[in-house]
Write a protein that holds these residues in place. Structure first.
Motif, PDB file in Angstrom:
ATOM      1  N   UNK A  55       0.825  -1.208   0.000  1.00 22.42           N
ATOM      2  CA  UNK A  55       0.000   0.000   0.000  1.00 22.42           C
ATOM      3  C   UNK A  55       0.859   1.259   0.000  1.00 22.42           C
ATOM      4  N   UNK A  56       1.964   1.209   0.728  1.00 17.41           N
ATOM      5  CA  UNK A  56       2.869   2.360   0.791  1.00 17.41           C
ATOM      6  C   UNK A  56       3.530   2.604  -0.563  1.00 17.41           C
ATOM      7  N   UNK A  57       3.999   1.545  -1.214  1.00 15.66           N
ATOM      8  CA  UNK A  57       4.616   1.685  -2.540  1.00 15.66           C
ATOM      9  C   UNK A  57       3.647   2.272  -3.561  1.00 15.66           C
ATOM     10  N   UNK A  58       2.368   1.965  -3.394  1.00 13.27           N
ATOM     11  CA  UNK A  58       1.350   2.472  -4.312  1.00 13.27           C
ATOM     12  C   UNK A  58       0.926   3.900  -3.945  1.00 13.27           C
ATOM     13  N   UNK A  59       1.436   4.420  -2.831  1.00  7.36           N
ATOM     14  CA  UNK A  59       1.104   5.779  -2.411  1.00  7.36           C
ATOM     15  C   UNK A  59      -0.234   5.902  -1.707  1.00  7.36           C
ATOM     16  N   UNK A  60      -0.789   4.763  -1.251  1.00  5.13           N
ATOM     17  CA  UNK A  60      -2.106   4.782  -0.617  1.00  5.13           C
ATOM     18  C   UNK A  60      -2.033   5.018   0.890  1.00  5.13           C
ATOM     19  N   UNK A  61      -0.901   4.670   1.510  1.00  8.83           N
ATOM     20  CA  UNK A  61      -0.694   4.944   2.929  1.00  8.83           C
ATOM     21  C   UNK A  61       0.730   5.443   3.146  1.00  8.83           C
ATOM     22  N   UNK A  62       0.952   6.008   4.320  1.00  7.15           N
ATOM     23  CA  UNK A  62       2.287   6.331   4.809  1.00  7.15           C
ATOM     24  C   UNK A  62       2.449   5.598   6.128  1.00  7.15           C
ATOM     25  N   UNK A  63       3.691   5.355   6.524  1.00  7.83           N
ATOM     26  CA  UNK A  63       3.939   4.763   7.836  1.00  7.83           C
ATOM     27  C   UNK A  63       4.930   5.644   8.580  1.00  7.83           C
ATOM     28  N   UNK A  64       4.788   5.671   9.897  1.00 11.91           N
ATOM     29  CA  UNK A  64       5.722   6.417  10.742  1.00 11.91           C
ATOM     30  C   UNK A  64       6.037   5.580  11.970  1.00 11.91           C
ATOM     31  N   UNK A  65       7.304   5.577  12.350  1.00 16.73           N
ATOM     32  CA  UNK A  65       7.711   4.959  13.600  1.00 16.73           C
ATOM     33  C   UNK A  65       7.662   6.034  14.677  1.00 16.73           C
ATOM     34  N   UNK A  66       6.925   5.773  15.736  1.00 10.24           N
ATOM     35  CA  UNK A  66       6.711   6.743  16.806  1.00 10.24           C
ATOM     36  C   UNK A  66       7.309   6.192  18.105  1.00 10.24           C
ATOM     37  N   UNK A  67       7.936   7.060  18.866  1.00  7.89           N
ATOM     38  CA  UNK A  67       8.444   6.681  20.182  1.00  7.89           C
ATOM     39  C   UNK A  67       9.831   6.077  20.142  1.00  7.89           C
ATOM     40  N   UNK A  68      10.262   5.618  21.326  1.00  3.55           N
ATOM     41  CA  UNK A  68      11.580   5.009  21.497  1.00  3.55           C
ATOM     42  C   UNK A  68      11.480   3.784  22.396  1.00  3.55           C
ATOM     43  N   UNK A  69      12.432   2.901  22.227  1.00  9.32           N
ATOM     44  CA  UNK A  69      12.528   1.737  23.113  1.00  9.32           C
ATOM     45  C   UNK A  69      11.265   0.911  23.156  1.00  9.32           C
ATOM     46  N   UNK A  70      10.808   0.601  24.377  1.00  9.61           N
ATOM     47  CA  UNK A  70       9.627  -0.254  24.559  1.00  9.61           C
ATOM     48  C   UNK A  70       8.324   0.439  24.180  1.00  9.61           C
ATOM     49  N   UNK A  71       8.349   1.751  24.082  1.00  5.70           N
ATOM     50  CA  UNK A  71       7.122   2.475  23.743  1.00  5.70           C
ATOM     51  C   UNK A  71       7.020   2.771  22.242  1.00  5.70           C
ATOM     52  N   UNK A  72       7.897   2.195  21.456  1.00  4.96           N
ATOM     53  CA  UNK A  72       7.909   2.438  20.013  1.00  4.96           C
ATOM     54  C   UNK A  72       6.784   1.669  19.329  1.00  4.96           C
ATOM     55  N   UNK A  73       6.151   2.321  18.355  1.00  4.42           N
ATOM     56  CA  UNK A  73       5.112   1.660  17.573  1.00  4.42           C
ATOM     57  C   UNK A  73       5.081   2.242  16.163  1.00  4.42           C
TER      58      UNK A  73
END
Length: 103
Positions: A55-73
């Motif tokens: 989906x990301x390659x097709x430009x339909x979504x973006x993804x983001x990594x949020x947080x650090x360590x154990x609280x990362x998602x």
């Protein structure tokens, strides 16, 4: 040498990818990846990762990594292109219509 890409007109042919976009619309455009897996009943991390990457390659979504360590998602975010693609698909795809009917 990477995997061959899926033609843009076939990206939404898979029910999981279609469901991801529909869930993002319902969730005001963004959702944590682990929440998405739970909502769609996907048990494996890699399965959602694979579909999100397509989906990301097709430009339909973006993804983001949020947080650090154990609280990362990872956050999944629908793009304007993704909204438009889903809006065009609602009329023709019975999977989308089925998902709209479920509470």
């Amino acid at each position: 040498m990477g995997r061959p890409s899926i033609p843009k007109d076939q990206v939404l042919d898979h029910p999981i990818r279609l469901a991801v976009l529909a869930e993002l619309i319902r969730a005001d455009g963004h959702m944590r990846a682990e929440t998405m897996r739970a909502r769609l009943g996907i048990t494996g991390r890699e399965s959602l990762h694979l579909h999100a990457r397509i989906l990301k390659r097709a430009g339909l979504i973006e993804t983001r990594n949020i947080g650090r360590g154990h609280t990362r998602y990872k956050l999944l975010i629908i793009t304007h292109t993704g909204r438009a693609a889903l809006a065009g698909d609602v009329v023709t795809n019975p999977v989308t219509q089925m998902m709209e009917a479920t509470p």
